[in-house]
Design an enzyme around this catalytic site. Structure first.
Site, mmCIF file in Angstrom:
data_model
loop_
_atom_site.group_PDB
_atom_site.id
_atom_site.type_symbol
_atom_site.label_atom_id
_atom_site.label_comp_id
_atom_site.label_asym_id
_atom_site.label_seq_id
_atom_site.Cartn_x
_atom_site.Cartn_y
_atom_site.Cartn_z
ATOM 1 N N SER A 195 0.837 -1.196 0.000
ATOM 2 C CA SER A 195 0.000 0.000 0.000
ATOM 3 C C SER A 195 0.877 1.252 0.000
ATOM 4 C CB SER A 195 -0.948 -0.022 1.209
ATOM 5 O OG SER A 195 -1.964 0.943 1.062
ATOM 6 N N ASN A 196 0.350 2.379 0.425
ATOM 7 C CA ASN A 196 1.100 3.645 0.436
ATOM 8 C C ASN A 196 0.500 4.540 1.525
ATOM 9 O OD1 ASN A 196 -1.017 5.488 -0.761
ATOM 10 N ND2 ASN A 196 -0.946 3.862 -2.290
ATOM 11 N N PRO A 197 1.124 5.683 1.804
ATOM 12 C CA PRO A 197 0.706 6.471 2.985
ATOM 13 C C PRO A 197 -0.503 7.389 2.771
ATOM 14 C CG PRO A 197 3.008 6.935 2.339
ATOM 15 C CD PRO A 197 2.362 6.215 1.201
#
Ligand code: PMT
Length: 206
Positions: free
Chosen positions: A25-27
């Site tokens: 995923s990512n922030p």
């Protein structure tokens, strides 16, 4: 009086599961997309907010559709567009890749060899047609050049470029500094704004 539009906003990250307990995923927190949904609803538009996994409250007057993966997000956006959306605003940080295989059970250390085979996810903005499209570009270098390329490749009316390495910009912040790049090549550099103020500024373009 201005015409009310049917606006679809994508927000947040996507999750691409490796097994039941691990994902890529990512922030992204969804703040930018939720600000856009809130501003669009407050301006009288009918808003469908397609949100990845985030911890934010649904803005007043907004219809929210929760999704997890990039493929879920594409399916939800396609449904909304088929039902007659006018504008798609894509703020979501969609994972470009997903694991080739999702294990049904939690993988044991001994079952992993340190490599993870990936396959490309669909590009939602590129795939969807028949709607006015506004994208975002999260960049760490060559911000303008990359934004112009993405605007052309994804056939966008407008792209909102942000340098996610800049202080107060990008993932998780309450503010953002963006450059608007239009299809006709005109560029507007905006100052540091709250995400809600930036959302209202973007909506003025529509
Ligand atoms: O959510 P926040 O914490 O508030 O953070 C905001 C933000 C940094 C996520 C936001 O400002 C932002 O920049 N969003 C775009 C993130 C991104 O994935 O950019 P990109 O340059 O990789 O993608 C370009 C565009 O194509 C984006 O509109 C993206 O939604 C879309 N895309 C990308 C990949 C893909 N497979 N499908 C897509 O539709």
């Amino acid at each position: 009086m201005k015409k009310a539009l049917k606006v679809v906003v994508t927000a947040g990250p996507t999750r691409e599961f490796i097994d039941p307990v691990r994902f890529l995923s990512n922030p992204s927190t969804g703040k930018m997309g939720f600000a856009l949904a809130r501003a669009a609803a407050a301006a009288g538009h009918a808003v469908a907010l397609v949100a990845g996994p985030v911890a934010l409250k649904t803005p007043k007057g907004v219809r929210r559709i929760d999704v997890v993966s990039a493929r879920d997000m594409l399916a939800a956006v396609e449904r909304e567009v088929a039902a007659g959306a006018d504008v798609l605003i894509a703020t979501a940080a969609v994972a470009d890749w997903r694991p080739k295989r999702r294990a049904a059970q939690k993988l044991k250390k001994g079952e992993m060899d340190g490599t993870l085979a990936l396959v490309r996810n669909p590009d939602i903005l590129k795939t969807v047609t028949g709607v006015r499209k506004i994208g975002f570009a999260a960049e760490t270098r060559n911000v303008l050049r990359e934004a112009v390329r993405k605007c052309r490749e994804k056939d966008l009316e407008l792209i909102v470029a942000n340098d996610v390495t800049e202080k107060g910009c990008g993932f998780g912040t309450d503010t953002n500094r963006a450059t608007l790049v239009r299809r006709d090549g005109t560029v507007t550099r905006l100052p540091l704004l709250t995400k809600l103020a930036l959302a209202r500024r973007i909506l003025r373009e529509i």
